[in-house]
Design a protein around this motif. Structure first.
Motif, PDB file in Angstrom:
ATOM      1  N   ARG A  89       0.863  -1.178   0.000  1.00  0.00           N
ATOM      2  CA  ARG A  89       0.000   0.000   0.000  1.00  0.00           C
ATOM      3  C   ARG A  89       0.906   1.237   0.000  1.00  0.00           C
ATOM      4  O   ARG A  89       2.032   1.189   0.516  1.00  0.00           O
ATOM      5  CB  ARG A  89      -0.856   0.057   1.263  1.00  0.00           C
ATOM      6  N   PRO A  90       0.427   2.365  -0.526  1.00  0.00           N
ATOM      7  CA  PRO A  90       1.258   3.577  -0.504  1.00  0.00           C
ATOM      8  C   PRO A  90       1.726   3.948   0.904  1.00  0.00           C
ATOM      9  O   PRO A  90       2.872   4.355   1.079  1.00  0.00           O
ATOM     10  CB  PRO A  90       0.316   4.637  -1.088  1.00  0.00           C
ATOM     11  N   ARG A  91       0.855   3.777   1.909  1.00  0.00           N
ATOM     12  CA  ARG A  91       1.281   4.143   3.276  1.00  0.00           C
ATOM     13  C   ARG A  91       2.333   3.168   3.797  1.00  0.00           C
ATOM     14  O   ARG A  91       3.232   3.552   4.556  1.00  0.00           O
ATOM     15  CB  ARG A  91       0.076   4.181   4.221  1.00  0.00           C
ATOM     16  N   GLN A  92       2.245   1.907   3.403  1.00  0.00           N
ATOM     17  CA  GLN A  92       3.278   0.948   3.784  1.00  0.00           C
ATOM     18  C   GLN A  92       4.610   1.298   3.126  1.00  0.00           C
ATOM     19  O   GLN A  92       5.668   1.185   3.759  1.00  0.00           O
ATOM     20  CB  GLN A  92       2.849  -0.465   3.394  1.00  0.00           C
ATOM     21  N   SER A  93       4.555   1.733   1.871  1.00  0.00           N
ATOM     22  CA  SER A  93       5.787   2.125   1.175  1.00  0.00           C
ATOM     23  C   SER A  93       6.463   3.297   1.875  1.00  0.00           C
ATOM     24  O   SER A  93       7.695   3.325   2.029  1.00  0.00           O
ATOM     25  CB  SER A  93       5.473   2.500  -0.280  1.00  0.00           C
ATOM     26  N   LEU A  94       5.665   4.266   2.312  1.00  0.00           N
ATOM     27  CA  LEU A  94       6.217   5.413   3.029  1.00  0.00           C
ATOM     28  C   LEU A  94       6.836   4.975   4.350  1.00  0.00           C
ATOM     29  O   LEU A  94       7.914   5.444   4.737  1.00  0.00           O
ATOM     30  CB  LEU A  94       5.109   6.450   3.270  1.00  0.00           C
ATOM     31  N   PHE A  95       6.164   4.052   5.037  1.00  0.00           N
ATOM     32  CA  PHE A  95       6.675   3.492   6.292  1.00  0.00           C
ATOM     33  C   PHE A  95       8.038   2.841   6.065  1.00  0.00           C
ATOM     34  O   PHE A  95       8.982   3.039   6.847  1.00  0.00           O
ATOM     35  CB  PHE A  95       5.657   2.474   6.805  1.00  0.00           C
ATOM     36  N   VAL A  96       8.157   2.081   4.991  1.00  0.00           N
ATOM     37  CA  VAL A  96       9.422   1.397   4.663  1.00  0.00           C
ATOM     38  C   VAL A  96      10.514   2.423   4.371  1.00  0.00           C
ATOM     39  O   VAL A  96      11.641   2.318   4.878  1.00  0.00           O
ATOM     40  CB  VAL A  96       9.218   0.446   3.471  1.00  0.00           C
ATOM     41  N   ALA A  99       5.257  -4.822   5.894  1.00  0.00           N
ATOM     42  CA  ALA A  99       6.169  -3.678   5.858  1.00  0.00           C
ATOM     43  C   ALA A  99       7.534  -4.053   6.435  1.00  0.00           C
ATOM     44  O   ALA A  99       8.580  -3.668   5.891  1.00  0.00           O
ATOM     45  CB  ALA A  99       5.565  -2.505   6.625  1.00  0.00           C
ATOM     46  N   LEU A 100       7.539  -4.795   7.536  1.00  0.00           N
ATOM     47  CA  LEU A 100       8.795  -5.266   8.138  1.00  0.00           C
ATOM     48  C   LEU A 100       9.584  -6.091   7.129  1.00  0.00           C
ATOM     49  O   LEU A 100      10.803  -5.932   6.978  1.00  0.00           O
ATOM     50  CB  LEU A 100       8.453  -6.085   9.381  1.00  0.00           C
ATOM     51  N   SER A 101       8.884  -6.975   6.418  1.00  0.00           N
ATOM     52  CA  SER A 101       9.546  -7.825   5.423  1.00  0.00           C
ATOM     53  C   SER A 101      10.181  -6.986   4.323  1.00  0.00           C
ATOM     54  O   SER A 101      11.289  -7.289   3.848  1.00  0.00           O
ATOM     55  CB  SER A 101       8.534  -8.799   4.817  1.00  0.00           C
ATOM     56  N   ALA A 102       9.491  -5.925   3.910  1.00  0.00           N
ATOM     57  CA  ALA A 102      10.027  -5.067   2.859  1.00  0.00           C
ATOM     58  C   ALA A 102      11.276  -4.330   3.332  1.00  0.00           C
ATOM     59  O   ALA A 102      12.227  -4.145   2.556  1.00  0.00           O
ATOM     60  CB  ALA A 102       8.964  -4.074   2.409  1.00  0.00           C
ATOM     61  N   LYS A 147      -7.053   8.817  -4.035  1.00  0.00           N
ATOM     62  CA  LYS A 147      -5.879   9.476  -4.597  1.00  0.00           C
ATOM     63  C   LYS A 147      -4.603   8.710  -4.307  1.00  0.00           C
ATOM     64  O   LYS A 147      -3.686   8.672  -5.132  1.00  0.00           O
ATOM     65  CB  LYS A 147      -5.770  10.903  -4.041  1.00  0.00           C
ATOM     66  N   ARG A 148      -4.534   8.097  -3.135  1.00  0.00           N
ATOM     67  CA  ARG A 148      -3.320   7.391  -2.748  1.00  0.00           C
ATOM     68  C   ARG A 148      -3.203   6.029  -3.405  1.00  0.00           C
ATOM     69  O   ARG A 148      -2.136   5.428  -3.423  1.00  0.00           O
ATOM     70  CB  ARG A 148      -3.291   7.218  -1.224  1.00  0.00           C
ATOM     71  N   SER A 149      -4.311   5.500  -3.891  1.00  0.00           N
ATOM     72  CA  SER A 149      -4.297   4.171  -4.502  1.00  0.00           C
ATOM     73  C   SER A 149      -3.304   4.126  -5.664  1.00  0.00           C
ATOM     74  O   SER A 149      -3.137   5.089  -6.406  1.00  0.00           O
ATOM     75  CB  SER A 149      -5.696   3.803  -5.001  1.00  0.00           C
ATOM     76  N   SER A 150      -2.680   2.968  -5.819  1.00  0.00           N
ATOM     77  CA  SER A 150      -1.757   2.781  -6.937  1.00  0.00           C
ATOM     78  C   SER A 150      -2.517   2.544  -8.238  1.00  0.00           C
ATOM     79  O   SER A 150      -1.921   2.513  -9.310  1.00  0.00           O
ATOM     80  CB  SER A 150      -0.854   1.579  -6.649  1.00  0.00           C
ATOM     81  N   ASN A 181      -3.444  -4.807  -4.742  1.00  0.00           N
ATOM     82  CA  ASN A 181      -2.042  -4.745  -4.311  1.00  0.00           C
ATOM     83  C   ASN A 181      -1.449  -6.139  -4.120  1.00  0.00           C
ATOM     84  O   ASN A 181      -0.270  -6.367  -4.384  1.00  0.00           O
ATOM     85  CB  ASN A 181      -1.933  -3.958  -3.001  1.00  0.00           C
ATOM     86  N   ASN A 182      -2.273  -7.071  -3.645  1.00  0.00           N
ATOM     87  CA  ASN A 182      -1.783  -8.424  -3.399  1.00  0.00           C
ATOM     88  C   ASN A 182      -1.523  -9.202  -4.684  1.00  0.00           C
ATOM     89  O   ASN A 182      -0.780 -10.184  -4.674  1.00  0.00           O
ATOM     90  CB  ASN A 182      -2.790  -9.200  -2.538  1.00  0.00           C
TER      91      ASN A 182
END
Length: 556
Positions: free
Chosen positions: A4-11, A37-40, A421-424, A486-487
């Motif tokens: 997800r875009p928010r997960q990408s930002l977290f990473v 997110a941890l895995s990424a 808007k945030r959706s890929s 996303n999956n």
């Protein structure tokens, strides 16, 4: 899969902090997908190199779960396991259970690591974790330490600064509620005449003295009020109750059963087989109410749970967040057919909500006591009393505040529009009436559809039958459909499909579309693809939605 875009930002934020400091703690509330997110973070840190990583967890099932999800994020990186049955460091990423690894022989065999990852990182200052951390730093002084947790502030006030000197990112509960990844809580503070007594209860090192609490709460008149308010406000919802002592829990469960509401008690003195049997009965619906003492606070989830009853106060906000969090997860209709969940009722008979005000938590790596002062509050528009920020019914006059901007979600400038808007992927309003939206990838598609007063999320794709993803609130359904895409899609496919937004529909596409589409000179290749996908799958979508409508049973 893609994040997800928010997960990408977290990473990105976590990696930047690791680079700058050599360690970081990142905080992600229940429902964020922190394991993904941890895995990424791990994959981005070690891929294309000879670096070794170890990911710690404190239970077997978490070790296995983390390894499985890592394989989805980084299938090309080899993995291995250290647990009671296996001692294998061959993988580039090794998943280790702390009670096993902390033994002297196993620690001695641990190779030099470049990255040590701690899941549930609020445990990091425990002696067993410290032995592992010290060994990793001794073998490689440049070993980076990455921690992830939902509740960083420990009940015993031990700070995490000796392990982590910075916070890489924090994803709050309200942010996940606003994005549709958790359901909102509806909090009711119920005064049964004991709040003044509860405020006088002595504090121990870890929390309030629960024997004193039981002396106040474990009385028939109080329990009778619990049953009355539960019937009035929660109806027949699957419910978890938090009590102070085993005797208190047993009396509460007996009161529910006497009122013909099936209930059972679970606590730490029961053997594992008995606990599993009780939890299975609750999961199957045989038991409607599960009453517990400090055993379901952390690490347990049954998503259909949509009522949380607090019959004990909590001196620490992290404990309150953990308890209420048991009821905030959304429901997968394939796993729980017919269950509809739109919110979680919180019945607080103690003083937790009065003390803490909201479910949001500021991080203090030093573990200091909070600065004394009033909890976040607001003014009731009816009686003008000062009341906790999170409540949806005034405890003084009974005014309904659910429409008054009182929920924690309203403190976040986020909305469904932000999610779109945030959706890929681009979401297409199929018919211009805002009742059917779809998004397309190369391998999968997702859509949300409004029928009979409810939203339904449906997904499908190549080699996959159409399936129901969610039923309920529009934002939750949109999040579930977006997660489905996303999956099943990659970064490349998201980029290419969005490029179709600027390209005109092809002649081949127009042949498959209704005649009116052929006269739409602004029709793009992407919109045409979405319309075709809907046309090809219309019957399957309708069947999934109709099947849901025929089997619904409310969890909210």
């Amino acid at each position: 899969m893609r994040l997800r875009p928010r997960q990408s930002l977290f990473v990105e934020r976590s990696l930047a902090a690791l680079c700058d400091h050599g360690n970081t703690l990142s905080i992600a509330s229940t429902g964020f997908g922190k394991t993904i997110a941890l895995s990424a973070v791990v994959a981005r840190s070690i891929e294309g190199s000879d670096a070794k990583a170890c990911i710690l967890a404190h239970r077997d099932e978490l070790t296995s779960q983390n390894r499985t999800k890592f394989g989805r994020v980084a299938p090309k990186i080899t993995t291995s396991v250290i647990d009671a049955r296996t001692k294998d460091w061959a993988g580039q990423a090794t998943f280790a259970m702390v009670p096993t690894l902390t033994r002297t022989a196993n620690l001695t065999a641990m190779p030099a690591l470049d990255l040590l990852v701690i899941d549930e990182a609020h445990h990091a200052v425990a002696d067993s974790y410290r032995r592992i951390i010290d060994r990793a730093r001794s073998a490689n002084p440049d070993c980076r330490i990455f921690g992830v947790t939902a509740t960083p502030n420990r009940g015993d006030r031990k700070g995490l600064r000796e392990i982590f000197d910075n916070v890489g990112d924090q994803v709050r509960l309200g942010e996940l509620i606003a994005s549709g990844h958790l359901v909102p809580p509806r909090t009711f503070i119920i005064d049964v005449g004991v709040q003044d007594q509860l405020r006088e209860v002595r504090k121990t090192l870890s929390d309030f003295d629960m024997n004193e609490v039981a002396g106040i709460m474990n009385r028939a008149p109080v329990t009778d009020e619990v049953i009355r308010h539960w019937k009035e406000k929660a109806g027949d919802r699957p419910t978890v109750v938090f009590c102070s002592t085993v005797a208190h829990a047993e009396n509460v469960a007996a009161a529910f059963n006497d009122a013909d509401i099936s209930a059972a008690v679970i606590h730490g003195d029961l053997d594992g087989a008995t606990r599993r049997r009780i939890l299975a009965a609750y999961a199957s619906g045989e038991i409607r109410v599960i009453v517990n003492v400090s055993i379901l606070t952390e690490g347990w989830d049954h998503p259909p749970t949509s009522c949380v009853v607090l019959l004990r106060p909590s001196s620490y906000k992290s404990t309150m967040i953990q308890m209420i969090g048991r009821g905030l997860r959304t429901v997968d209709p394939e796993e729980y057919p017919g269950v509809v969940k739109t919110d979680c009722i919180v019945l607080d008979f103690g003083t937790s909500s009065l003390t803490h005000g909201t479910l949001e938590q500021d991080v203090d790596l030093d573990g200091r006591e909070p600065v004394p002062g009033p909890a976040p509050s607001k003014t009731c528009p009816e009686c003008e009393a000062q009341i906790p920020l999170a409540v949806t019914e005034c405890p003084f006059c009974g005014a309904d505040l659910s429409r008054e901007g009182s929920a924690p979600i309203d403190s976040f400038i986020m909305s469904e529009i932000d999610l779109l808007k945030r959706s890929s992927f681009a979401w297409v309003d199929l018919f211009g009436d805002d009742a059917a939206l779809m998004a397309n990838g190369f391998n999968a598609w997702g859509g949300i559809f409004f029928l009979d007063g409810r939203w339904h999320a449906v997904g499908g794709g190549k080699g996959q039958a159409s399936r129901l993803l969610g039923v309920g609130e529009r934002t939750v359904c949109l999040a579930q459909a977006d997660d489905w895409l996303n999956n099943h899609e990659s970064d490349e496919s998201a980029f290419k499909t969005k490029a179709w937004l600027k390209q005109a529909a092809t002649d081949k596409q127009l042949k498959y579309l209704p005649p009116e589409c052929r006269h739409d000179f602004g029709l793009t290749r992407y919109r045409a693809s979405a319309l075709m996908t809907f046309g090809f799958n219309k019957r399957a979508i309708r069947a999934a939605v109709d099947a849901a409508a025929g089997t619904e049973r409310m969890a909210a």
